[in-house]
Design an enzyme around this catalytic site. Structure first.
Site, PDB file in Angstrom:
ATOM      1  N   LYS A 171     -13.698   5.819   1.129  1.00 42.26           N
ATOM      2  CA  LYS A 171     -13.230   5.357   2.443  1.00 42.26           C
ATOM      3  C   LYS A 171     -13.515   6.432   3.504  1.00 42.26           C
ATOM      4  CE  LYS A 171      -9.466   2.667   0.289  1.00 42.26           C
ATOM      5  NZ  LYS A 171      -8.011   2.366   0.346  1.00 42.26           N
ATOM      6  N   TYR A 176     -10.947  -7.187   2.113  1.00 39.81           N
ATOM      7  CA  TYR A 176      -9.495  -7.094   1.938  1.00 39.81           C
ATOM      8  C   TYR A 176      -8.806  -8.443   2.145  1.00 39.81           C
ATOM      9  CZ  TYR A 176      -9.444  -1.991   1.492  1.00 39.81           C
ATOM     10  OH  TYR A 176      -9.597  -0.693   1.048  1.00 39.81           O
ATOM     11  N   PHE A 221       0.282  -4.637   6.645  1.00 33.57           N
ATOM     12  CA  PHE A 221      -0.632  -3.521   6.905  1.00 33.57           C
ATOM     13  C   PHE A 221      -2.086  -3.962   7.033  1.00 33.57           C
ATOM     14  CE2 PHE A 221       0.153  -3.819   2.313  1.00 33.57           C
ATOM     15  CZ  PHE A 221      -1.133  -3.934   1.805  1.00 33.57           C
ATOM     16  N   ARG A 274     -10.535   2.603 -12.326  1.00 36.12           N
ATOM     17  CA  ARG A 274      -9.175   2.527 -11.768  1.00 36.12           C
ATOM     18  C   ARG A 274      -8.326   3.695 -12.290  1.00 36.12           C
ATOM     19  NH1 ARG A 274      -7.650  -1.033  -7.608  1.00 36.12           N
ATOM     20  NH2 ARG A 274      -5.586  -1.125  -8.560  1.00 36.12           N
ATOM     21  N   THR A 292      -2.162   3.481  -6.351  1.00 36.42           N
ATOM     22  CA  THR A 292      -2.381   3.213  -4.930  1.00 36.42           C
ATOM     23  C   THR A 292      -1.650   4.223  -4.045  1.00 36.42           C
ATOM     24  OG1 THR A 292      -2.559   0.872  -5.484  1.00 36.42           O
ATOM     25  CG2 THR A 292      -2.200   1.409  -3.166  1.00 36.42           C
ATOM     26  N   ARG A 295      -6.833  10.215  -6.536  1.00 39.98           N
ATOM     27  CA  ARG A 295      -5.739  10.153  -5.556  1.00 39.98           C
ATOM     28  C   ARG A 295      -4.649  11.178  -5.866  1.00 39.98           C
ATOM     29  NH1 ARG A 295      -5.581   3.554  -5.475  1.00 39.98           N
ATOM     30  NH2 ARG A 295      -7.078   3.174  -3.785  1.00 39.98           N
ATOM     31  N   ASN A 331      -5.970   6.937   1.221  1.00 43.36           N
ATOM     32  CA  ASN A 331      -6.023   7.231  -0.218  1.00 43.36           C
ATOM     33  C   ASN A 331      -7.446   7.324  -0.761  1.00 43.36           C
ATOM     34  OD1 ASN A 331      -6.559   4.523  -0.247  1.00 43.36           O
ATOM     35  ND2 ASN A 331      -4.788   3.933  -1.493  1.00 43.36           N
ATOM     36  N   HIS A 337     -11.688   3.266  -2.931  1.00 44.98           N
ATOM     37  CA  HIS A 337     -11.408   1.905  -3.391  1.00 44.98           C
ATOM     38  C   HIS A 337     -12.123   1.671  -4.708  1.00 44.98           C
ATOM     39  CE1 HIS A 337     -11.125  -2.472  -3.536  1.00 44.98           C
ATOM     40  NE2 HIS A 337     -12.381  -2.431  -3.938  1.00 44.98           N
ATOM     41  N   GLU A 390     -16.942  -8.318  -4.921  1.00 45.00           N
ATOM     42  CA  GLU A 390     -17.158  -7.163  -4.036  1.00 45.00           C
ATOM     43  C   GLU A 390     -18.605  -6.659  -4.101  1.00 45.00           C
ATOM     44  OE1 GLU A 390     -12.479  -5.710  -4.080  1.00 45.00           O
ATOM     45  OE2 GLU A 390     -13.937  -4.546  -5.232  1.00 45.00           O
TER      46      GLU A 390
HETATM   47  P1  IDP Z   1      -5.688  -0.379  -4.424  1.00 43.86           P
HETATM   48  O1  IDP Z   1      -6.598   0.246  -3.388  1.00 43.86           O
HETATM   49  O2  IDP Z   1      -5.055   0.657  -5.299  1.00 43.86           O
HETATM   50  O3  IDP Z   1      -6.359  -1.480  -5.199  1.00 43.86           O
HETATM   51  P2  IDP Z   1      -4.239  -2.489  -3.009  1.00 43.86           P
HETATM   52  O4  IDP Z   1      -2.868  -2.922  -3.351  1.00 43.86           O
HETATM   53  O5  IDP Z   1      -5.378  -3.388  -3.358  1.00 43.86           O
HETATM   54  O6  IDP Z   1      -4.458  -1.032  -3.632  1.00 43.86           O
HETATM   55  O7  IDP Z   1      -4.258  -2.196  -1.438  1.00 43.86           O
HETATM   56  C1  IDP Z   1      -5.480  -1.974  -0.777  1.00 43.86           C
HETATM   57  C2  IDP Z   1      -5.312  -0.793   0.130  1.00 43.86           C
HETATM   58  O8  IDP Z   1      -4.372  -1.130   1.150  1.00 43.86           O
HETATM   59  C3  IDP Z   1      -4.742   0.451  -0.540  1.00 43.86           C
HETATM   60  O9  IDP Z   1      -5.726   1.254  -1.137  1.00 43.86           O
HETATM   61  C4  IDP Z   1      -4.071   1.156   0.629  1.00 43.86           C
HETATM   62  O10 IDP Z   1      -5.027   1.931   1.364  1.00 43.86           O
HETATM   63  C5  IDP Z   1      -3.610   0.005   1.495  1.00 43.86           C
HETATM   64  N1  IDP Z   1      -2.200  -0.311   1.255  1.00 43.86           N
HETATM   65  C6  IDP Z   1      -1.680  -0.931   0.164  1.00 43.86           C
HETATM   66  N2  IDP Z   1      -0.355  -1.064   0.269  1.00 43.86           N
HETATM   67  C7  IDP Z   1      -0.034  -0.513   1.469  1.00 43.86           C
HETATM   68  C8  IDP Z   1       1.214  -0.347   2.161  1.00 43.86           C
HETATM   69  O11 IDP Z   1       2.284  -0.719   1.704  1.00 43.86           O
HETATM   70  N3  IDP Z   1       1.141   0.263   3.381  1.00 43.86           N
HETATM   71  C9  IDP Z   1      -0.035   0.689   3.928  1.00 43.86           C
HETATM   72  N4  IDP Z   1      -1.216   0.552   3.298  1.00 43.86           N
HETATM   73  C10 IDP Z   1      -1.212  -0.036   2.094  1.00 43.86           C
HETATM   74 MG    MG Z   2      -7.038  -3.354  -4.573  1.00 40.74          MG
END
Ligand code: IDP
Ligand code: MG
Length: 143
Positions: free
Chosen positions: A11, A51, A59, A87, A93, A104, A114, A117, A128
């Site tokens: 990212k 997304y 968010f 993963r 996350t 991370r 973070n 992805h 994707e």
């Molecule tokens: P992942 O990247 O670990 O698969 P996902 O749940 O798919 O996590 O969420 C996608 C991205 O959205 C996360 O990597 C993070 O950057 C952001 N995100 C997820 N949950 C939150 C939140 O509660 N607040 C702000 N950003 C979030």
């Molecule tokens: Mg995800």
């Protein structure tokens, strides 16, 4: 059976912080094969599709704004079990809950920054990869 593939993206925060080499190195050293790589600033259309599952989340707009704010390194990696293994390399996350030794866990603090992805299932990976890459951009090569 076709080898398993996953989509990984560094990212904009990871690119800004100079973590491209660190992240590529971890994936290479694990033993996965890089079959596609490019750098781009994603369009809003691409980011919203990528997304799309999070469209209803509070968010969502900040997530799209951030991923489109700068350069992203988009990749496809191949290997046995690569989706789940990537993963595991990436970590949870929420970076503060991610184990030490994960990308991370070692390199991030904030959920909105973070670093990386990774696809979370074979369906997501196929979606994707086809969203971010043309099939002609995927390189078949033998190590
Ligand atoms: P992942 O990247 O670990 O698969 P996902 O749940 O798919 O996590 O969420 C996608 C991205 O959205 C996360 O990597 C993070 O950057 C952001 N995100 C997820 N949950 C939150 C939140 O509660 N607040 C702000 N950003 C979030
Ligand atoms: Mg995800």
């Amino acid at each position: 059976m076709a080898p398993e593939r996953t989509f990984i993206a560094i990212k904009p925060d990871g690119v800004q912080r100079g973590l491209i080499g660190e992240i590529l190195g971890r994936c290479e050293r694990k033993g996965f094969k890089l079959i596609a790589l490019k750098q781009l600033t994603p369009s809003s259309e691409l980011a919203e599709k990528h997304y799309g599952v999070h469209r209803e989340r509070p968010f969502f707009s900040s997530l799209v704004d951030f991923i489109t704010s700068g350069s992203v390194v988009a990749m496809v990696w191949e290997g046995d079990g690569v989706i789940l293994s990537a993963r595991n390399l990436i970590g949870a996350t929420k970076p503060l809950e991610a184990n030490a030794g994960t990308i991370r866990g070692d390199l991030a603090v904030n959920i909105g920054r973070n670093v990386i992805h990774g696809s979370d299932s074979s369906e997501t990976a196929a979606f994707e990869i086809s969203l971010w890459f043309q099939s002609s951009e995927l390189n078949d090569w033998s190590p």
